[in-house]
Design a protein around this motif. Sequence first.
Motif, PDB file in Angstrom:
ATOM      1  N   THR A   1      22.024 -55.728 -17.440  1.00 50.40           N
ATOM      2  CA  THR A   1      22.924 -56.745 -17.982  1.00 50.40           C
ATOM      3  C   THR A   1      24.345 -56.197 -18.012  1.00 50.40           C
ATOM      4  OG1 THR A   1      22.531 -56.009 -20.262  1.00 50.40           O
ATOM      5  CG2 THR A   1      21.110 -57.772 -19.417  1.00 50.40           C
ATOM      6  N   VAL A   2      25.306 -57.112 -17.878  1.00 48.93           N
ATOM      7  CA  VAL A   2      26.732 -56.758 -17.946  1.00 48.93           C
ATOM      8  C   VAL A   2      27.367 -57.631 -19.022  1.00 48.93           C
ATOM      9  CG1 VAL A   2      28.914 -56.629 -16.713  1.00 48.93           C
ATOM     10  CG2 VAL A   2      26.765 -56.154 -15.498  1.00 48.93           C
ATOM     11  N   THR A   3      28.022 -56.984 -19.979  1.00 52.60           N
ATOM     12  CA  THR A   3      28.656 -57.702 -21.083  1.00 52.60           C
ATOM     13  C   THR A   3      30.142 -57.354 -21.139  1.00 52.60           C
ATOM     14  OG1 THR A   3      26.586 -57.577 -22.339  1.00 52.60           O
ATOM     15  CG2 THR A   3      28.584 -58.169 -23.559  1.00 52.60           C
ATOM     16  N   GLU A   4      30.982 -58.372 -21.267  1.00 55.46           N
ATOM     17  CA  GLU A   4      32.427 -58.177 -21.396  1.00 55.46           C
ATOM     18  C   GLU A   4      32.825 -58.407 -22.849  1.00 55.46           C
ATOM     19  OE1 GLU A   4      34.372 -57.097 -19.090  1.00 55.46           O
ATOM     20  OE2 GLU A   4      33.159 -57.370 -17.280  1.00 55.46           O
ATOM     21  N   LEU A   5      33.550 -57.447 -23.431  1.00 59.05           N
ATOM     22  CA  LEU A   5      33.994 -57.534 -24.828  1.00 59.05           C
ATOM     23  C   LEU A   5      35.520 -57.362 -24.867  1.00 59.05           C
ATOM     24  CD1 LEU A   5      31.204 -55.307 -26.432  1.00 59.05           C
ATOM     25  CD2 LEU A   5      31.282 -57.808 -26.374  1.00 59.05           C
ATOM     26  N   PRO A   6      36.270 -58.429 -24.668  1.00 59.79           N
ATOM     27  CA  PRO A   6      37.742 -58.330 -24.602  1.00 59.79           C
ATOM     28  C   PRO A   6      38.389 -57.762 -25.864  1.00 59.79           C
ATOM     29  CG  PRO A   6      36.963 -60.453 -23.777  1.00 59.79           C
ATOM     30  CD  PRO A   6      35.798 -59.797 -24.427  1.00 59.79           C
ATOM     31  N   ASP A   7      37.734 -57.914 -27.011  1.00 60.34           N
ATOM     32  CA  ASP A   7      38.328 -57.442 -28.261  1.00 60.34           C
ATOM     33  C   ASP A   7      37.901 -56.027 -28.634  1.00 60.34           C
ATOM     34  OD1 ASP A   7      39.577 -59.920 -28.556  1.00 60.34           O
ATOM     35  OD2 ASP A   7      37.868 -60.781 -29.651  1.00 60.34           O
ATOM     36  N   ASN A   8      37.163 -55.357 -27.776  1.00 53.09           N
ATOM     37  CA  ASN A   8      36.683 -53.998 -28.058  1.00 53.09           C
ATOM     38  C   ASN A   8      37.073 -53.115 -26.879  1.00 53.09           C
ATOM     39  OD1 ASN A   8      35.280 -51.634 -28.576  1.00 53.09           O
ATOM     40  ND2 ASN A   8      33.382 -52.657 -29.181  1.00 53.09           N
ATOM     41  N   CYS A   9      38.187 -52.403 -27.007  1.00 48.15           N
ATOM     42  CA  CYS A   9      38.676 -51.619 -25.865  1.00 48.15           C
ATOM     43  C   CYS A   9      37.758 -50.443 -25.537  1.00 48.15           C
ATOM     44  CB  CYS A   9      40.108 -51.160 -26.114  1.00 48.15           C
ATOM     45  SG  CYS A   9      40.284 -49.869 -27.377  1.00 48.15           S
ATOM     46  N   VAL A  10      37.028 -49.927 -26.529  1.00 41.98           N
ATOM     47  CA  VAL A  10      36.117 -48.805 -26.275  1.00 41.98           C
ATOM     48  C   VAL A  10      34.908 -49.258 -25.468  1.00 41.98           C
ATOM     49  CG1 VAL A  10      34.638 -47.074 -27.359  1.00 41.98           C
ATOM     50  CG2 VAL A  10      36.888 -47.566 -28.321  1.00 41.98           C
ATOM     51  N   GLN A  11      34.509 -50.526 -25.675  1.00 44.64           N
ATOM     52  CA  GLN A  11      33.388 -51.102 -24.927  1.00 44.64           C
ATOM     53  C   GLN A  11      33.861 -52.375 -24.205  1.00 44.64           C
ATOM     54  OE1 GLN A  11      30.679 -51.318 -28.424  1.00 44.64           O
ATOM     55  NE2 GLN A  11      29.264 -50.086 -27.189  1.00 44.64           N
ATOM     56  N   ARG A  12      34.924 -52.217 -23.450  1.00 45.27           N
ATOM     57  CA  ARG A  12      35.486 -53.398 -22.770  1.00 45.27           C
ATOM     58  C   ARG A  12      34.479 -54.019 -21.823  1.00 45.27           C
ATOM     59  NH1 ARG A  12      36.488 -57.349 -20.951  1.00 45.27           N
ATOM     60  NH2 ARG A  12      38.469 -58.320 -20.325  1.00 45.27           N
ATOM     61  N   THR A  13      33.799 -53.194 -21.038  1.00 39.49           N
ATOM     62  CA  THR A  13      32.720 -53.660 -20.155  1.00 39.49           C
ATOM     63  C   THR A  13      31.504 -52.775 -20.401  1.00 39.49           C
ATOM     64  OG1 THR A  13      34.333 -54.332 -18.466  1.00 39.49           O
ATOM     65  CG2 THR A  13      32.031 -54.119 -17.771  1.00 39.49           C
ATOM     66  N   VAL A  14      30.387 -53.414 -20.709  1.00 38.97           N
ATOM     67  CA  VAL A  14      29.160 -52.676 -21.022  1.00 38.97           C
ATOM     68  C   VAL A  14      28.099 -52.999 -19.966  1.00 38.97           C
ATOM     69  CG1 VAL A  14      27.329 -52.272 -22.695  1.00 38.97           C
ATOM     70  CG2 VAL A  14      29.676 -52.728 -23.482  1.00 38.97           C
ATOM     71  N   VAL A  15      27.629 -51.987 -19.297  1.00 39.73           N
ATOM     72  CA  VAL A  15      26.535 -52.139 -18.332  1.00 39.73           C
ATOM     73  C   VAL A  15      25.294 -51.498 -18.938  1.00 39.73           C
ATOM     74  CG1 VAL A  15      25.671 -51.526 -16.035  1.00 39.73           C
ATOM     75  CG2 VAL A  15      28.088 -52.139 -16.346  1.00 39.73           C
ATOM     76  N   GLN A  16      24.260 -52.317 -19.148  1.00 39.03           N
ATOM     77  CA  GLN A  16      23.019 -51.845 -19.783  1.00 39.03           C
ATOM     78  C   GLN A  16      21.889 -51.878 -18.760  1.00 39.03           C
ATOM     79  OE1 GLN A  16      22.862 -52.021 -23.658  1.00 39.03           O
ATOM     80  NE2 GLN A  16      20.983 -50.816 -23.617  1.00 39.03           N
ATOM     81  N   HIS A  17      21.221 -50.742 -18.626  1.00 34.97           N
ATOM     82  CA  HIS A  17      20.109 -50.613 -17.675  1.00 34.97           C
ATOM     83  C   HIS A  17      18.851 -50.276 -18.468  1.00 34.97           C
ATOM     84  CE1 HIS A  17      18.535 -49.536 -13.550  1.00 34.97           C
ATOM     85  NE2 HIS A  17      17.656 -48.904 -14.309  1.00 34.97           N
ATOM     86  N   ARG A  18      17.932 -51.222 -18.546  1.00 38.86           N
ATOM     87  CA  ARG A  18      16.676 -51.014 -19.287  1.00 38.86           C
ATOM     88  C   ARG A  18      15.544 -50.828 -18.283  1.00 38.86           C
ATOM     89  NH1 ARG A  18      19.142 -55.026 -22.805  1.00 38.86           N
ATOM     90  NH2 ARG A  18      19.364 -54.178 -24.915  1.00 38.86           N
ATOM     91  N   ARG A  19      14.861 -49.687 -18.391  1.00 39.02           N
ATOM     92  CA  ARG A  19      13.782 -49.365 -17.457  1.00 39.02           C
ATOM     93  C   ARG A  19      12.431 -49.761 -18.042  1.00 39.02           C
ATOM     94  NH1 ARG A  19      15.878 -43.596 -16.381  1.00 39.02           N
ATOM     95  NH2 ARG A  19      13.949 -42.961 -17.415  1.00 39.02           N
ATOM     96  N   PRO A  20      11.448 -50.024 -17.158  1.00 41.26           N
ATOM     97  CA  PRO A  20      10.102 -50.366 -17.627  1.00 41.26           C
ATOM     98  C   PRO A  20       9.440 -49.257 -18.447  1.00 41.26           C
ATOM     99  CG  PRO A  20      10.368 -51.019 -15.337  1.00 41.26           C
ATOM    100  CD  PRO A  20      11.583 -50.217 -15.705  1.00 41.26           C
ATOM    101  N   ASP A  21       9.882 -48.002 -18.290  1.00 43.96           N
ATOM    102  CA  ASP A  21       9.267 -46.909 -19.052  1.00 43.96           C
ATOM    103  C   ASP A  21       9.827 -46.791 -20.464  1.00 43.96           C
ATOM    104  OD1 ASP A  21      11.780 -45.917 -18.580  1.00 43.96           O
ATOM    105  OD2 ASP A  21      11.142 -44.090 -17.568  1.00 43.96           O
ATOM    106  N   GLY A  22      10.732 -47.710 -20.839  1.00 45.22           N
ATOM    107  CA  GLY A  22      11.266 -47.709 -22.197  1.00 45.22           C
ATOM    108  C   GLY A  22      12.613 -47.041 -22.350  1.00 45.22           C
ATOM    109  N   VAL A  23      13.143 -46.439 -21.279  1.00 44.77           N
ATOM    110  CA  VAL A  23      14.437 -45.771 -21.359  1.00 44.77           C
ATOM    111  C   VAL A  23      15.550 -46.797 -21.191  1.00 44.77           C
ATOM    112  CG1 VAL A  23      15.980 -44.129 -20.238  1.00 44.77           C
ATOM    113  CG2 VAL A  23      13.565 -43.559 -20.570  1.00 44.77           C
ATOM    114  N   SER A  24      16.572 -46.667 -22.026  1.00 45.65           N
ATOM    115  CA  SER A  24      17.745 -47.537 -21.954  1.00 45.65           C
ATOM    116  C   SER A  24      18.978 -46.671 -21.699  1.00 45.65           C
ATOM    117  CB  SER A  24      17.915 -48.319 -23.262  1.00 45.65           C
ATOM    118  OG  SER A  24      19.122 -49.050 -23.256  1.00 45.65           O
ATOM    119  N   VAL A  25      19.759 -47.068 -20.688  1.00 45.51           N
ATOM    120  CA  VAL A  25      20.992 -46.355 -20.343  1.00 45.51           C
ATOM    121  C   VAL A  25      22.146 -47.349 -20.445  1.00 45.51           C
ATOM    122  CG1 VAL A  25      22.201 -44.968 -18.628  1.00 45.51           C
ATOM    123  CG2 VAL A  25      19.696 -44.901 -18.734  1.00 45.51           C
ATOM    124  N   GLN A  26      23.114 -47.021 -21.273  1.00 43.05           N
ATOM    125  CA  GLN A  26      24.256 -47.911 -21.480  1.00 43.05           C
ATOM    126  C   GLN A  26      25.541 -47.193 -21.073  1.00 43.05           C
ATOM    127  OE1 GLN A  26      24.504 -50.346 -25.125  1.00 43.05           O
ATOM    128  NE2 GLN A  26      26.594 -49.543 -25.397  1.00 43.05           N
TER     129      GLN A  26
END
Length: 230
Positions: free
Chosen positions: A147-172
């Motif tokens: 998933t890709v999320t845009e947060l214009p009001d949060n400069c630290v997380q302006r664009t968040v790319v979240q990768h969730r794997r079937p084995d339960g690991v999440s990489v953001q």
Amino acid sequence: MEQELRTRLVDELSAGSEPPIGDLVTASLRQGQRLRMTRRLRYGAVALLVVAVTVGLAGGRAALGPPAQVGAPALAEQLVPATPAGLLALLEELLPEGATSGYAGTDDGQLMVQVYLDTGRGPGMLRVAVGTDNLSAKGGGQAPAVTVTELPDNCVQRTVVQHRRPDGVSVQVNIASCLAWDGTTNPVAPQALTVEQAKAVAADPRWGVMIPRSLVDAGQAQHPDLPELA
């Protein structure tokens, strides 16, 4: 006169000894035996040579070990608990060419690392968080969810790319539009990665709460005193 000569010739031939047929037969037999013996010796030498070569090849294979199987999977590297420095070593390996700085990391309740990347437009901040969650594990054997999320009001997380794997690991991967807090503000900065680049970084299968020992060792060597991420 002619008759007399003919008579003498017949008498002389009759009086002479018979041809030594026996000697000829014996010589022929002996020669045949010698030929057979020579052939046997030659065949024996060839057989011994074949055996020697076969044994030599077998011995060579034993010394060298069995031939490698084409396409055989390599042995998996030992996995150990991830450290911020180890995750940072992996992140630096995956980034595009550029100058890096602003290193920091934490494992206080969450594994997260920070780096500044300058590809020619000035330094931009990236933060990568790694963990496990129930939402990731629900994927079972399915493809990873990105998933890709845009947060214009949060400069630290302006664009968040979240990768969730079937084995339960999440990489953001957080692509910031500012730098870390300097005590007064978060200085404005360019975004260091595109969304596609961030997706490629997050998709590396080595991310996890358990990572290859070589990454932990590399992180310890490269960042022995990694600053704490506030």
